[in-house]
Design a protein around this motif. Structure first.
Motif, mmCIF file in Angstrom:
data_model
loop_
_atom_site.group_PDB
_atom_site.id
_atom_site.type_symbol
_atom_site.label_atom_id
_atom_site.label_comp_id
_atom_site.label_asym_id
_atom_site.label_seq_id
_atom_site.Cartn_x
_atom_site.Cartn_y
_atom_site.Cartn_z
ATOM 1 N N GLY A 272 0.812 -1.229 0.000
ATOM 2 C CA GLY A 272 0.000 0.000 0.000
ATOM 3 C C GLY A 272 0.840 1.271 0.000
ATOM 4 N N LEU A 273 2.181 1.131 -0.086
ATOM 5 C CA LEU A 273 3.049 2.328 -0.088
ATOM 6 C C LEU A 273 2.801 3.185 -1.332
ATOM 7 C CD1 LEU A 273 6.788 2.604 0.734
ATOM 8 C CD2 LEU A 273 6.047 3.173 -1.580
ATOM 9 N N SER A 274 2.819 4.496 -1.158
ATOM 10 C CA SER A 274 2.756 5.385 -2.323
ATOM 11 C C SER A 274 3.739 6.534 -2.132
ATOM 12 C CB SER A 274 1.333 5.928 -2.521
ATOM 13 O OG SER A 274 0.976 6.723 -1.422
ATOM 14 N N ILE A 275 4.154 7.089 -3.259
ATOM 15 C CA ILE A 275 5.099 8.218 -3.207
ATOM 16 C C ILE A 275 4.393 9.430 -3.784
ATOM 17 C CG2 ILE A 275 7.297 9.102 -4.087
ATOM 18 C CD1 ILE A 275 8.141 6.050 -4.127
ATOM 19 N N HIS A 276 4.464 10.524 -3.052
ATOM 20 C CA HIS A 276 3.621 11.674 -3.380
ATOM 21 C C HIS A 276 4.471 12.942 -3.419
ATOM 22 C CE1 HIS A 276 0.085 14.248 -3.067
ATOM 23 N NE2 HIS A 276 0.644 14.842 -2.043
ATOM 24 N N LYS A 277 4.304 13.717 -4.492
ATOM 25 C CA LYS A 277 4.998 15.012 -4.574
ATOM 26 C C LYS A 277 4.168 16.024 -3.779
ATOM 27 C CE LYS A 277 6.626 18.052 -8.246
ATOM 28 N NZ LYS A 277 5.561 18.994 -8.543
ATOM 29 N N PRO A 278 4.753 16.721 -2.810
ATOM 30 C CA PRO A 278 3.948 17.617 -1.977
ATOM 31 C C PRO A 278 3.234 18.682 -2.815
ATOM 32 C CG PRO A 278 6.149 17.390 -1.068
ATOM 33 C CD PRO A 278 6.169 16.732 -2.408
ATOM 34 N N ASP A 279 1.976 18.934 -2.469
ATOM 35 C CA ASP A 279 1.210 19.953 -3.191
ATOM 36 C C ASP A 279 0.620 20.952 -2.192
ATOM 37 O OD1 ASP A 279 -0.899 18.615 -2.020
ATOM 38 O OD2 ASP A 279 -1.409 17.506 -3.842
ATOM 39 N N LEU A 280 -0.191 21.867 -2.692
ATOM 40 C CA LEU A 280 -0.723 22.916 -1.811
ATOM 41 C C LEU A 280 -1.610 22.358 -0.707
ATOM 42 C CD1 LEU A 280 -1.599 25.887 -4.209
ATOM 43 C CD2 LEU A 280 0.364 25.643 -2.686
ATOM 44 N N GLU A 281 -2.272 21.244 -0.988
ATOM 45 C CA GLU A 281 -3.113 20.616 0.050
ATOM 46 C C GLU A 281 -2.233 20.197 1.238
ATOM 47 O OE1 GLU A 281 -6.582 19.746 -0.918
ATOM 48 O OE2 GLU A 281 -6.932 19.397 1.216
ATOM 49 N N ASP A 282 -1.071 19.600 0.925
ATOM 50 C CA ASP A 282 -0.149 19.202 1.998
ATOM 51 C C ASP A 282 0.352 20.428 2.757
ATOM 52 O OD1 ASP A 282 -0.026 16.359 1.302
ATOM 53 O OD2 ASP A 282 0.955 17.074 -0.523
ATOM 54 N N LEU A 283 0.642 21.484 2.005
ATOM 55 C CA LEU A 283 1.122 22.707 2.646
ATOM 56 C C LEU A 283 0.051 23.274 3.572
ATOM 57 C CD1 LEU A 283 3.248 24.967 2.853
ATOM 58 C CD2 LEU A 283 2.037 26.135 1.010
ATOM 59 N N PHE A 284 -1.171 23.283 3.082
ATOM 60 C CA PHE A 284 -2.267 23.823 3.868
ATOM 61 C C PHE A 284 -2.430 23.056 5.183
ATOM 62 C CE2 PHE A 284 -6.458 24.517 5.339
ATOM 63 C CZ PHE A 284 -6.641 25.855 5.103
ATOM 64 N N ILE A 285 -2.365 21.742 5.076
ATOM 65 C CA ILE A 285 -2.523 20.911 6.278
ATOM 66 C C ILE A 285 -1.364 21.163 7.237
ATOM 67 C CG2 ILE A 285 -2.487 18.514 7.077
ATOM 68 C CD1 ILE A 285 -4.094 17.926 4.413
ATOM 69 N N LYS A 286 -0.172 21.295 6.674
ATOM 70 C CA LYS A 286 0.994 21.550 7.519
ATOM 71 C C LYS A 286 0.851 22.888 8.267
ATOM 72 C CE LYS A 286 6.005 21.784 7.278
ATOM 73 N NZ LYS A 286 7.199 21.654 6.465
ATOM 74 N N LEU A 287 0.352 23.896 7.573
ATOM 75 C CA LEU A 287 0.289 25.227 8.185
ATOM 76 C C LEU A 287 -0.897 25.415 9.127
ATOM 77 C CD1 LEU A 287 1.247 27.538 5.184
ATOM 78 C CD2 LEU A 287 2.671 26.838 7.103
ATOM 79 N N THR A 288 -2.017 24.809 8.786
ATOM 80 C CA THR A 288 -3.218 25.069 9.582
ATOM 81 C C THR A 288 -3.616 23.885 10.453
ATOM 82 O OG1 THR A 288 -4.759 24.244 7.923
ATOM 83 C CG2 THR A 288 -4.131 26.556 7.748
ATOM 84 N N GLY A 289 -2.948 22.760 10.233
ATOM 85 C CA GLY A 289 -3.243 21.586 11.050
ATOM 86 C C GLY A 289 -4.555 20.930 10.704
ATOM 87 N N GLY A 290 -5.128 21.253 9.565
ATOM 88 C CA GLY A 290 -6.388 20.614 9.207
ATOM 89 C C GLY A 290 -6.624 20.659 7.724
ATOM 90 N N SER A 291 -7.606 19.909 7.278
ATOM 91 C CA SER A 291 -7.936 19.923 5.865
ATOM 92 C C SER A 291 -8.711 21.196 5.564
ATOM 93 C CB SER A 291 -8.770 18.700 5.526
ATOM 94 O OG SER A 291 -9.508 18.970 4.377
ATOM 95 N N LEU A 292 -8.554 21.712 4.361
ATOM 96 C CA LEU A 292 -9.222 22.959 3.969
ATOM 97 C C LEU A 292 -10.718 22.893 4.148
ATOM 98 C CD1 LEU A 292 -8.017 24.588 0.670
ATOM 99 C CD2 LEU A 292 -8.377 25.623 2.873
ATOM 100 N N ARG A 293 -11.300 21.748 3.864
ATOM 101 C CA ARG A 293 -12.754 21.678 3.844
ATOM 102 C C ARG A 293 -13.311 21.226 5.175
ATOM 103 N NH1 ARG A 293 -14.241 19.638 -1.211
ATOM 104 N NH2 ARG A 293 -16.161 20.744 -0.821
ATOM 105 N N ALA A 294 -12.443 21.068 6.202
ATOM 106 C CA ALA A 294 -12.908 20.521 7.486
ATOM 107 C C ALA A 294 -13.952 21.451 8.100
ATOM 108 C CB ALA A 294 -11.753 20.356 8.436
#
Ligand SMILES: Nc1ncnc2c1ncn2[C@@H]1O[C@H](COP(=O)(O)OP(=O)(O)OP(=O)(O)O)[C@@H](O)[C@H]1O
Ligand SMILES: [Mg+2]
Length: 294
Positions: A272-294
């Motif tokens: 089930g391993l996957s490799i992911h290039k970080p995108d703005l969604e990851d950045l958003f979660i990192k900065l705000t601690g939550g998903s944008l649509r939460a």
């Protein structure tokens, strides 16, 4: 490029709620600027102060270096987060009605073509789908040939195809060199449309830059993701750059080969391993601690 619009120490209190907490930023002329943040972050309050609709508690808004005044409203187009449309009239009649409010409106044919309204001109406003309604609202915003348009969540609730269609319209308006301020909850949208983004939370700007510069600043390499299981997390406890989110273990690495070898050596189950290039969604979660649509 000079700023068409700038805010300085802009703040808004609603009673005890500090909706916007002293924000400073400028919007260079001709770009699409994205204001992103979770529900309640203060985006609409900020944009409404920039539009001159809501009076700031403190701070100021400058349009071409001067405080916004009466003639500012003639130079900008606004698409509100929610708006009532006149009832019992058609799309064509609505555009004609709004055009009559302005001394030098954009020709109707041009508005219709720019916003792809040809097929719904004779339809009653009340019978429009969500995507059709947003196209009409965009048309109303661009009738006065604005130097700048404000779009507050224009694509929320639209299906993926309607969202993409709307991006195309925004692209056309951008191609005319109109400056755009856009709020959105969709990171893919910000990535496609925005030249600069500001990420906002709790009334403050957390970060502001181009999407590429922000991603380069916050991420180095790629993210390896592995479905979480207790046994696996034990084996990974010594790995640097490890975070656990929901049911996924995430490992940030700039040495992918090495990290994969280390994972195999530690006998971590890689199913089930996957490799992911970080995108703005990851950045958003990192900065705000939550998903944008939460
Ligand atoms: N008229 C008002 N009176 C009192 N509080 C308000 C008012 N408008 C907004 N607020 C509060 O200010 C804060 C910021 O709200 P705002 O609407 O600016 O957020 P937002 O980022 O646009 O959120 P969303 O993504 O849900 O549209 C919230 O806590 C909200 O409850
Ligand atoms: Mg809002």
């Amino acid at each position: 490029m000079s700023d068409i619009l700038r805010v300085e120490q802009l703040a808004k209190n609603y009673g005890a709620v500090r909706a916007v907490d002293g924000v400073d930023f400028g919007i260079p002329e001709g770009i699409c600027f994205g204001l992103l943040g979770p529900n309640g972050a203060g985006k609409t309050t900020t944009i409404e102060m920039m539009e001159g609709i809501t009076a700031p508690t403190s701070g100021r808004v400058l349009f071409r270096e001067r405080p916004i005044g009466h003639d500012f409203k003639k130079k900008v187009g606004i698409q509100f987060q929610s708006t009532a449309l006149p009832e019992f009239i058609t799309v064509r009649e609505t555009i004609a009605l709004f055009s009559a409010f302005y001394p030098d409106p954009r020709p109707l044919d041009e508005v219709i073509a720019l916003c792809s309204l040809e097929d719904i001109l004779e339809r009653d406003n009340q019978k429009l789908s969500g995507g059709q309604r947003q196209r009409l609202l965009l048309a109303l915003a661009i009738i006065p040939k604005p130097e700048m348009v404000f779009l507050d969540e224009p694509t929320t609730g639209l299906d993926p195809q309607a969202r993409r269609n709307f991006w195309e319209l925004i692209g056309r308006i951008k191609a005319e060199k109109t400056t755009i301020l856009l709020t959105t909850h969709y990171m893919d949208e910000a990535e496609v449309l925005c030249d600069r983004i500001a990420i906002m939370d709790h009334g403050k700007i957390l970060e502001i830059d181009t999407p590429d510069a922000l991603l380069a600043k916050h991420f180095d390499g790629v993210l390896i993701r592995i479905p979480y299981d207790d046994c696996c997390s034990d084996k990974l406890s010594g790995f640097p750059g490890l975070t656990i989110r929901d049911d996924t273990l995430e490992l940030q690495t700039n040495k992918l080969d090495r990290s994969l070898k280390d994972l195999l050596a530690a006998q971590v189950n890689l199913e089930g391993l996957s490799i992911h290039k970080p995108d703005l969604e990851d950045l958003f979660i990192k900065l705000t601690g939550g998903s944008l649509r939460a």
